[in-house]
Design a protein around this motif. Structure first.
Motif, PDB file in Angstrom:
ATOM      1  N   LEU A 235       0.817  -1.196   0.000  1.00  0.00           N
ATOM      2  CA  LEU A 235       0.000   0.000   0.000  1.00  0.00           C
ATOM      3  C   LEU A 235       0.862   1.263   0.000  1.00  0.00           C
ATOM      4  CD1 LEU A 235      -3.028   0.782   0.152  1.00  0.00           C
ATOM      5  CD2 LEU A 235      -2.649   1.191   2.593  1.00  0.00           C
ATOM      6  N   LEU A 236       1.837   1.307   0.932  1.00  0.00           N
ATOM      7  CA  LEU A 236       2.687   2.504   1.018  1.00  0.00           C
ATOM      8  C   LEU A 236       3.488   2.698  -0.265  1.00  0.00           C
ATOM      9  CD1 LEU A 236       4.021   2.600   4.700  1.00  0.00           C
ATOM     10  CD2 LEU A 236       1.942   3.566   3.711  1.00  0.00           C
ATOM     11  N   ALA A 237       4.007   1.583  -0.809  1.00  0.00           N
ATOM     12  CA  ALA A 237       4.777   1.676  -2.049  1.00  0.00           C
ATOM     13  C   ALA A 237       3.882   2.167  -3.190  1.00  0.00           C
ATOM     14  CB  ALA A 237       5.382   0.327  -2.403  1.00  0.00           C
ATOM     15  N   ALA A 238       2.640   1.685  -3.214  1.00  0.00           N
ATOM     16  CA  ALA A 238       1.720   2.091  -4.270  1.00  0.00           C
ATOM     17  C   ALA A 238       1.403   3.579  -4.146  1.00  0.00           C
ATOM     18  CB  ALA A 238       0.440   1.267  -4.201  1.00  0.00           C
ATOM     19  N   ILE A 239       1.162   4.043  -2.910  1.00  0.00           N
ATOM     20  CA  ILE A 239       0.870   5.473  -2.713  1.00  0.00           C
ATOM     21  C   ILE A 239       2.060   6.311  -3.169  1.00  0.00           C
ATOM     22  CG2 ILE A 239       0.430   7.271  -0.991  1.00  0.00           C
ATOM     23  CD1 ILE A 239      -1.115   5.141   0.625  1.00  0.00           C
ATOM     24  N   ALA A 240       3.265   5.896  -2.746  1.00  0.00           N
ATOM     25  CA  ALA A 240       4.469   6.637  -3.121  1.00  0.00           C
ATOM     26  C   ALA A 240       4.623   6.674  -4.643  1.00  0.00           C
ATOM     27  CB  ALA A 240       5.694   5.996  -2.482  1.00  0.00           C
ATOM     28  N   THR A 241       4.332   5.548  -5.307  1.00  0.00           N
ATOM     29  CA  THR A 241       4.475   5.474  -6.759  1.00  0.00           C
ATOM     30  C   THR A 241       3.495   6.422  -7.442  1.00  0.00           C
ATOM     31  OG1 THR A 241       5.057   3.155  -6.489  1.00  0.00           O
ATOM     32  CG2 THR A 241       4.533   3.888  -8.711  1.00  0.00           C
ATOM     33  N   VAL A 242       2.260   6.449  -6.955  1.00  0.00           N
ATOM     34  CA  VAL A 242       1.256   7.330  -7.566  1.00  0.00           C
ATOM     35  C   VAL A 242       1.653   8.793  -7.383  1.00  0.00           C
ATOM     36  CG1 VAL A 242      -1.131   8.126  -7.372  1.00  0.00           C
ATOM     37  CG2 VAL A 242      -0.630   5.683  -7.373  1.00  0.00           C
ATOM     38  N   ILE A 243       2.125   9.128  -6.167  1.00  0.00           N
ATOM     39  CA  ILE A 243       2.546  10.520  -5.933  1.00  0.00           C
ATOM     40  C   ILE A 243       3.709  10.877  -6.868  1.00  0.00           C
ATOM     41  CG2 ILE A 243       3.560  12.124  -4.265  1.00  0.00           C
ATOM     42  CD1 ILE A 243       2.032  10.616  -2.076  1.00  0.00           C
ATOM     43  N   CYS A 244       4.672   9.974  -6.991  1.00  0.00           N
ATOM     44  CA  CYS A 244       5.807  10.205  -7.892  1.00  0.00           C
ATOM     45  C   CYS A 244       5.326  10.447  -9.320  1.00  0.00           C
ATOM     46  CB  CYS A 244       6.760   9.008  -7.890  1.00  0.00           C
ATOM     47  SG  CYS A 244       7.870   8.982  -6.484  1.00  0.00           S
ATOM     48  N   LEU A 245       4.372   9.622  -9.751  1.00  0.00           N
ATOM     49  CA  LEU A 245       3.874   9.726 -11.125  1.00  0.00           C
ATOM     50  C   LEU A 245       3.229  11.096 -11.351  1.00  0.00           C
ATOM     51  CD1 LEU A 245       3.497   8.255 -13.792  1.00  0.00           C
ATOM     52  CD2 LEU A 245       1.335   7.367 -12.951  1.00  0.00           C
ATOM     53  N   PHE A 246       2.415  11.532 -10.388  1.00  0.00           N
ATOM     54  CA  PHE A 246       1.731  12.818 -10.554  1.00  0.00           C
ATOM     55  C   PHE A 246       2.690  13.995 -10.481  1.00  0.00           C
ATOM     56  CE2 PHE A 246      -2.160  10.426 -10.088  1.00  0.00           C
ATOM     57  CZ  PHE A 246      -3.001  11.113 -10.954  1.00  0.00           C
ATOM     58  N   LEU A 247       3.747  13.857  -9.668  1.00  0.00           N
ATOM     59  CA  LEU A 247       4.744  14.928  -9.616  1.00  0.00           C
ATOM     60  C   LEU A 247       5.602  14.929 -10.874  1.00  0.00           C
ATOM     61  CD1 LEU A 247       6.080  14.707  -5.942  1.00  0.00           C
ATOM     62  CD2 LEU A 247       4.692  16.527  -6.927  1.00  0.00           C
ATOM     63  N   ALA A 248       5.993  13.736 -11.306  1.00  0.00           N
ATOM     64  CA  ALA A 248       6.997  13.628 -12.362  1.00  0.00           C
ATOM     65  C   ALA A 248       6.415  13.867 -13.761  1.00  0.00           C
ATOM     66  CB  ALA A 248       7.659  12.248 -12.318  1.00  0.00           C
TER      67      ALA A 248
END
Lengths: 350, 272
Positions: free
Chosen positions: B59-72
């Protein structure tokens, strides 16, 4: 004009302080094949992009069908573009590429299919629907690009050097094809090219551009036969351009001789540019010529020979079906109708 | 002499056999054996009690990945449209944190987020707080985003510089507004970059143990911490540790498979 579809008024465009269009004004008539012709950097593509809505001019107005559209974004304009490098969507097949615009406008599936297939039929790509665009040849990609634009029934189609990447034979075929499509669809085509032959072959109206200004607007015949200045003469076909002096009406002096001509209305002793087409110079025996010179070189060009004759330091280019011997002394005659006289251009415009 | 492409792969083949295939086989071997070397399924069947740790990690990894995607994503597009020399400078700035030691970077966040840390001291000046920031799941996600963001930006940027402006113009010409330009052209064309970026952020995030230990405290243990405990900690049990690694590997593979289905319509392959 009543049937003006696209109007440009005093358009100024500059990129990073460099002026590309200098107050350009142009009216384009409905249902015409109009070509913007000029060397690279003359502003022809920029003009097209202003009409397409991809560049907003610094000042000036763009009109479409009588209404001002200067600030209107590209996706709201009733024009479609065929891009220079086709710009087909690599993630979509031929059918979906052509259907792209219709899908955005939520055209009903049945009508969409009819229109896409009809358009593929017209460009000769029926049966290619499922093909990947990257597997098509340059000519086929070109046809998809044309179909993709025309399927939306635009009022005006913009074409940015669409045949530039094709080989000569294919280019000739596509020229005829494009002309046919324009006749069939009755849509205004605005076509950008640097190829003067292409412009003369296809257009109803040619707009010759140079340095961000329009040099001349006219039919292909007018542009070729009555160039308004030395730039147009030089750019459209080959020319001998000499400086001369207008002695009086119907008499001009150049190359050290006085010639009868058909032009009048110049100031007395006005300095002028004299343009003579290579095919209009007649080669005669030396004693019978108005001018005489030495044959420098003869090159066989297929339909004619290109003969270079040096006369008083000027190299005349002559097209003739008769060959000559290099080193031979020959005469040259020019009829009054064949001498085109134009006002001197400023050095900057050359 | 002809350049034989098969011979070129030989050095890596040796490397791969020695350091990837052999350890992998050892992990599988240990996962299915007990301390005496007898075959057993107990290691795997006993993992059920750690399900919550697995779920939290994913879950935490997925949240971090989504945030990264939206920032990047928007940043990468902006980068790809800059002039070439500006692109180079900006890329360097993106990579700059990566030049610093990973541990040091994460320590820095500890001092920022602590109860008496810089952020709370700052808020204290205005009489707000102190906020409880360190040792939360939010802090762990922050650490993941901070550390792995460049791995999202780089593949996205690489794919976006290859997308010709004329394609986006063509979409607009055919009637796309901004939203449609992004969804119908930009995203499908950058899909290989998206899947690569997701892989490169998600995989290290899901198996990290340093970030969760430093920023998550004891209460937010991730699967990485649990595995580490089996090898270096008090509960020394490398058979159980191997079983955990094996399951994690399978889960990650499944996640990646799922991502690649997204990309399956796309003919151009990504970096991975």
């Amino acid at each position: 004009m009543e049937n003006t579809i696209v109007g440009l008024k005093d358009i100024v465009v500059d990129f990073d302080g460099e002026t590309v269009l200098n107050g350009l004004s142009l009216d384009i008539h409905d249902k015409e094949f109009v070509t913007l012709l000029g060397p690279s950097g003359c502003g022809k593509t920029t003009t097209l992009r202003v009409i397409g809505g991809f560049i907003e001019p610094k000042s000036g107005n763009v009109f479409f069908d009588g209404k001002e559209i200067t600030g209107l974004p590209a996706y709201k304009r009733q024009v479609n573009t065929v891009f220079q490098k086709y710009a087909l969507f690599p993630h979509l097949n031929v059918y979906e590429n052509v259907a792209f615009g219709l899908r955005l406008r939520r055209v009903e599936e049945k009508e969409l299919k009819t229109r896409v297939l009809e358009m593929l039929e017209m460009v000769g790509l029926r049966g290619f629907e499922r093909r990947d665009t990257t597997t098509l040849s340059g000519g086929q990609q070109q046809r998809v690009a044309i179909a993709r634009a025309l399927v939306n029934h635009p009022r005006v189609l913009l074409l940015d050097e669409p045949l530039g990447a094709l080989d000569l034979k294919l280019r000739k075929e596509m020229q005829t094809e494009l002309k046919r499509i324009q006749k069939d669809t009755n849509i205004t085509f605005i076509y950008v090219t640097h190829d003067q032959e292409e412009a003369l072959t296809m257009s109803d109206t040619v707009v010759v551009m140079h340095g961000g200004y329009i040099q001349q607007i006219g039919t292909p015949v007018d542009i070729y036969n009555e160039p308004q200045n030395a730039f147009v003469a030089d750019f459209i076909g080959e020319s001998n351009i000499l400086s001369g002096v207008m002695e009086r009406d119907f008499c001009v002096e150049f190359a050290g001789q006085q010639f009868a001509c058909v032009d009048k209305g110049f100031a007395p002793r006005e300095l002028v540019d004299v343009v003579v087409r290579p095919e209009d110079v007649q080669v005669v025996p030396a004693i019978q010529g108005q001018l005489s010179g030495v044959v420098k070189s003869v090159i066989f060009k297929g339909v004619h020979y290109e003969i270079i004759v040096e006369q008083a330091g000027f190299e005349w280019k002559i097209h003739s079906t008769q060959s000559q011997q290099p080193g031979e002394f020959v005469g040259m005659n020019i009829g009054p109708d064949e001498i085109h006289i134009m006002h001197r251009m400023g050095e900057a415009a050359r | 002499m002809k350049l034989n492409s098969k011979i070129c792969a030989a050095p890596y083949l040796v490397w791969m056999t020695a350091f990837i295939v052999a350890p992998l086989l050892m992990v599988i071997y240990f996962a299915f054996t007990d301390k005496e070397g007898n075959f057993t399924l107990e290691n795997l069947s006993g993992l059920g009690q750690y399900a919550s740790v697995f779920v939290r990690s994913l879950l935490l990894a997925a949240i971090a990945t989504v945030i990264c995607l939206f920032l990047a994503y928007p940043l990468s597009f902006m980068l790809s449209r800059l002039r070439v020399n500006k692109q180079r400078i900006m890329l360097m700035l993106v990579m700059l944190p990566m030049w610093m030691n990973f541990l040091l970077r994460t320590y820095a966040w500890m001092t920022l987020l602590e109860r008496n840390g810089l952020i709370n001291s700052f808020f204290g000046l205005f009489g707000i707080g102190p906020f409880n920031m360190i040792n939360t799941q939010g802090a762990v996600v922050l650490g993941m985003v901070y550390n792995y963001l460049p791995y999202m930006i780089l593949p996205l940027y690489t794919i976006m510089v290859k997308i010709d402006d004329s394609l986006i113009e063509a979409a607009e010409d055919l009637g796309s507004n901004l939203f449609q330009k992004v969804t119908k052209v930009l995203i499908p064309l950058s899909m290989p970059g998206i899947t690569t970026g997701i892989t490169m952020v998600f995989v290290p995030s899901v198996s990290t143990f340093i970030i969760s230990r430093m920023l998550g405290g004891g209460s937010n243990m991730l699967i990485g911490d649990l595995i580490e405990l089996q090898f270096l900690g008090n509960s020394y049990n490398y058979n159980l540790g191997s079983a955990m690694s094996l399951v994690l590997m399978v889960v990650v593979l499944l996640c990646m498979g799922l991502t690649n289905i997204l990309d399956s319509e796309n003919k151009e392959g990504g970096v991975i």
